[in-house]
Design an enzyme around this catalytic site. Structure first.
Site, short mmCIF file in Angstrom:
data_model
loop_
_atom_site.label_atom_id
_atom_site.label_comp_id
_atom_site.label_asym_id
_atom_site.label_seq_id
_atom_site.Cartn_x
_atom_site.Cartn_y
_atom_site.Cartn_z
N GLY C 148 19.00 12.74 -55.97
CA GLY C 148 20.20 13.14 -56.42
C GLY C 148 21.37 12.94 -55.57
O GLY C 148 21.04 12.80 -54.46
N CYS C 149 22.76 13.05 -56.10
CA CYS C 149 23.89 12.48 -55.13
C CYS C 149 24.02 13.64 -54.40
O CYS C 149 24.18 13.41 -53.33
CB CYS C 149 24.90 11.94 -56.11
SG CYS C 149 25.46 13.05 -57.35
N ASN C 150 24.08 14.86 -54.99
CA ASN C 150 24.12 16.08 -53.97
C ASN C 150 22.98 16.12 -53.03
O ASN C 150 23.39 16.52 -51.66
CB ASN C 150 24.41 17.23 -55.00
CG ASN C 150 25.30 17.29 -56.09
OD1 ASN C 150 26.43 16.85 -55.67
ND2 ASN C 150 25.04 17.76 -57.03
N ALA C 151 21.94 15.89 -53.52
CA ALA C 151 20.79 15.96 -52.54
C ALA C 151 20.84 15.31 -51.42
O ALA C 151 20.44 15.67 -50.41
CB ALA C 151 19.39 15.90 -53.42
N THR C 153 23.68 13.84 -49.94
CA THR C 153 24.65 14.15 -49.15
C THR C 153 24.07 15.66 -48.13
O THR C 153 24.18 15.46 -47.07
CB THR C 153 25.74 14.89 -50.07
OG1 THR C 153 26.06 13.89 -51.05
CG2 THR C 153 26.93 14.80 -49.08
#
Lengths: 342, 342, 342, 342
Positions: C148-151, C153
């Protein structure tokens, strides 16, 4: 005396804008709000920015008792509006914000909107709602048809010039820049933030935008002969605002003086000093329209630019201005707030 | 009775916002506007969005006859403000929007602002302007120090919780997101549209932001012991708005009930139903503050989020709210406009 | 040698981003693009910004002959992805960008996604796609699950700190700010320009965001004990970018040194000088991630902030980086473009 | 063979854009970067988005040894550029991005720029840098004058039509919409995010914009008689992009065919199918220009719209395209990246 107000179609942007304005009106009270798909919801759910107001819950139109309503704003989509208004009490004062009652000629309506009108009787009695030019009729009207937001902007630029005969009627180009709220709260890919912000484009190019129906009707009536302008709208990455850049043939100073004289006593239409240019930044959230005139380096050509907020002066503010007239209120009541900047 | 109002520093954003608000106030009249560098210019030149208003031309401060002024808003930069206010008539009611009179301790002032205070006498009499918590003192104050916009937001979240002892005082993290108008009309590279839009970043990281001086002063006084929060502001590509996300230790339901009870009668502070989250979209241009409380999946931790408009509730709206109290007006007069959305 | 590439789900943002990147890759050729609902359309219709490229017309998945494909990117929605991948040839190299193969534990998958997984066999062989930490497995993997993109980061900020044991595992707060393209090309009211621009808000507050499943899995595995972070994402009015602000307990200098050492040889992960803060402005459109460490005024606390582009490093860039490894290409090929600023 | 490149004025937007592009060029190496006011700083300080690149520290121009330079890009402000270029070695290949060498007639230069030219000798040898129309001269030129970004856009629309004689030369209106990076990194109030975002306006109305000097020079030369267009630029709240809407008199189909034929073999100029309209969204960050032609409802009138990125195709991309020609490289090298969307 407090006027009882209903708003049909309160879950869209023009409905919400009406509520924002009327909430500050000393002599109006909102007693009914409709939203077919969202009936039963509170306005705090539909528009959380209105949660501090004490407002009726959204209902279906047929749940409203119109007997107690003094005036009804109709902020429904085109086509739906005519069906609903046809069925409303024939004595109810109505300000319609849709396109349904703007065109007097049923043929023109069919041409631009692609379907037959189903409320021709009501259409016949509707008064065109461009306040500054239809004030007297609006005062006594039962049904007022709010103008298109683009159509209003273009007419503020051009009507006095056409009426005074100071520009060439066959050489009018209107290049319009519109913010996105004019498209309403509709779920379309090109209205997504990711697709709209940081870019811009023309649309309805080539004389296909429906507001041309209004331009043709009004300008031709004014001139006493057919007038067809060129009109190209552009979608700009901003939420509110219309900027109309009109290219006309005529003496720029005369153009300026004609507009300045025509609007000298208007509370909301402001002609800037010659050579200055308006900005949508300076009218956002207000009912004001700024108009600037400049001469081109090419003799005999002028550029006239107008800026207004499409949701306020271009739609719900205009609607309230008309409602004030219909109800015997001061025309500017509830509409004097300054623009929001920055 | 109409109060005569002066605004010093009318060429900045908080000055313009004061004019926007006061223009709709039924009992206030702006009789003087100062702007040292732009003295002689009309407000239409400095802020074209105010061109429809009949306002005094900008003048220098020493051209103002303060004898006829009932209340003076001071929207000058830090440091300038204390020099100006020191020289104003000692009986003049003043609402200061700068940071100069917020800190009661001259040492704390020196620590956070890097210079000695030159108006210690006035500082001593200044009342901290967070209306909801200093109402009684503000009513009789001569000089009110408007709070920092970030400081106001953080305090709306935390004061009732600290006062009620329902959160751990040593475990408070405040992650703030601020719009750009909080930085004022200053010409800096990072405030340019090309550098700010479409991106975001933290600044003053690590406990260096000056509003910490206010947090420390107010929270420690409330708690009766030193309280130091962690505070990290972020610059967001928007013009108005502050969103404060507070991470606290305590029972989420108790946190919610404490805030709901504390603000039950407040006209501008709205605690959302438990679990809902506020948005700066829904307060823009208004004096309202929305506050939401949620429990984390980790037991004993709550997240409290507040949204307000930094120029209105965070600055000029707060200032007008205080002025109303000082002048015996109803506290909410001129401040009831709904937010602008979209 | 040119690798033949297929992209399933090419009508969404991550699909388009893959095409943008691969178009510049010297050793890859796109030979098939799927889009079920838009099958038959050219990419010029679906994404006019790609009109200059010579690309296959969109087709349905079952029209693709996978025999000639060297690697398939799967940019389909969650749930759809597992159904499709289950049916693809079991020897086909796949980089999946959905959430379907990120969680190794079927129970965890069910908890966060609400349904049973239908491709457990493929799930068992999937390698987690956070390139810098799974390089060796990715090189030999058949199926890689993009993070995931948040994950991603959050993990860039926290993994080395957890692995090195330099922060308190029970006191980690991750306050994330995400741009809107992370939500995909979905038609939702809150993603409209009119509703998103000029405002911001938290969402999925209280530990309910699905990327927590990845954090829990990865951080707990690293620590050898359960680790649960607090995680609150915020939606920011920008199109690309994630900024993660992590509040950790530990010595700031040690935190800095740990990250700097961990990423010293990484081509895309850049630790800024101590005390500097990254901005999403400076990574837009690139595969770079900037990380900054600052100490708080409160001793023993550090703030670590990371910025990356959610569509590139957070999704499609990461996917291409993994594909390079799987195909024996240099890891950075096609990914060295500088960010777009302004 | 690797060409040694210097960039003068590397601290502005066009300088940074050159670095972004050249960083991906296989046969160019940046060996010197100048920035008078920021000499001594690293590019990571001036433009943090370039921090991953291994670049020379900014120096003063007189510190550069031009003996080892194969080509020098000059991204300095107007007026400064001519003073600097006059003093550079007379054999050095130069691509100038300022306005200083665009106008061949010193009188025209004085008229539009208000001062005498101080490098008339260099001006005499300069080749106008609109690549597609000056390719052969550019190949052998020593000094190439990059066009204005607005001027480039307008010429892509109009040159083939004027050359082919298919439109009325006295009836050309060019309504331009420009993003803000065209104004450079200058600290002006109207370029602040708070003043620009969410609004738009015309500027330099009435035929006063300096790029008219280029239009007059080029169009008149093409037509063999004086041609003066009407040109009104508008500032749009976006960072990159120019959209030129041209209103011309002539048969729309002929206009379309003329443009389509003229650009059939151009790698960067794309004429859309008849009736489609381009968007700046679809060219951002790329060297492509999209052009659309539509007929108006009024017979004999056509609307031609072009979209490009002002910093790339309108400035630094064009400059690199020219440099490639001057150095014997393939014209498109380093310029094939796809646009960034969203």
């Amino acid at each position: 005396m407090t006027h009882k107000i209903a708003i049909l179609g309160a879950s869209g942007y023009t409905g919400a804008e009406l509520i924002r304005l009327i909430a500050e009106h000393p002599n109006m009270e909102i007693v009914a709000l409709s939203g077919e798909r969202k009936a039963g919801q509170s306005m705090a759910e539909v528009f959380p920015h209105l949660r501090h107001l004490d407002l009726p819950v959204l209902c279906k139109i047929d749940e409203i008792d119109f007997a107690g309503i003094d005036l009804c704003f109709c902020a429904l989509p085109h086509k739906t509006s005519q069906e609903v208004i046809r069925a409303l009490p024939s004595t109810l004062r109505i300000v319609d914000l849709s396109a349904d009652f703007r065109l007097r000629d049923p043929e023109a309506y069919r041409k631009w909107y692609g379907n037959d009108h189903v409320a021709l009787e009501q259409q016949a009695e509707a008064v065109y709602g461009l306040t500054e030019f239809y004030r007297d009729q609006i005062r006594t009207a039962r049904l007022v048809a709010g103008t298109g937001c683009n159509a209003a902007t273009g007419q503020y630029v051009l009507r006095p010039l056409i009426a005074a005969g100071v520009i060439d009627l066959d050489e009018i180009i209107l290049d319009l820049k519109c913010a996105v709220s004019g498209a309403g709260r509709s779920l379309k890919e090109n209205l997504l933030h990711a697709e709209l912000s940081e870019g811009y484009n023309a649309y309805a190019v080539g004389g296909t935008h429906r507001h041309l129906g209004e331009f043709d009707q009004e300008f031709s009536a004014l001139a006493g002969r057919p007038v067809q302008v060129q009109f190209t709208p552009h979608l700009i990455p901003a939420n509110r605002g219309i900027l109309a850049t009109a290219y006309v043939r005529g003496d720029a100073q005369t153009v300026f003086e004609t507009l300045a004289a025509a609007y000298a006593d208007e509370p909301f239409l402001h002609v800037l000093p010659f050579g200055e240019t308006p900005s949508t930044h300076h009218v956002r959230g207000s009912n004001h329209c700024h108009i600037g005139v400049t001469g081109d380096r090419l003799a005999g050509r002028a550029i006239v630019i107008a800026a207004l907020d499409n949701l306020t002066k271009g739609s719900s503010g205009q609607a309230l201005q008309n409602a004030n007239l219909m109800l015997g209120e001061t025309e500017t009541t509830g509409l004097t707030m300054a623009p929001l900047f920055p």
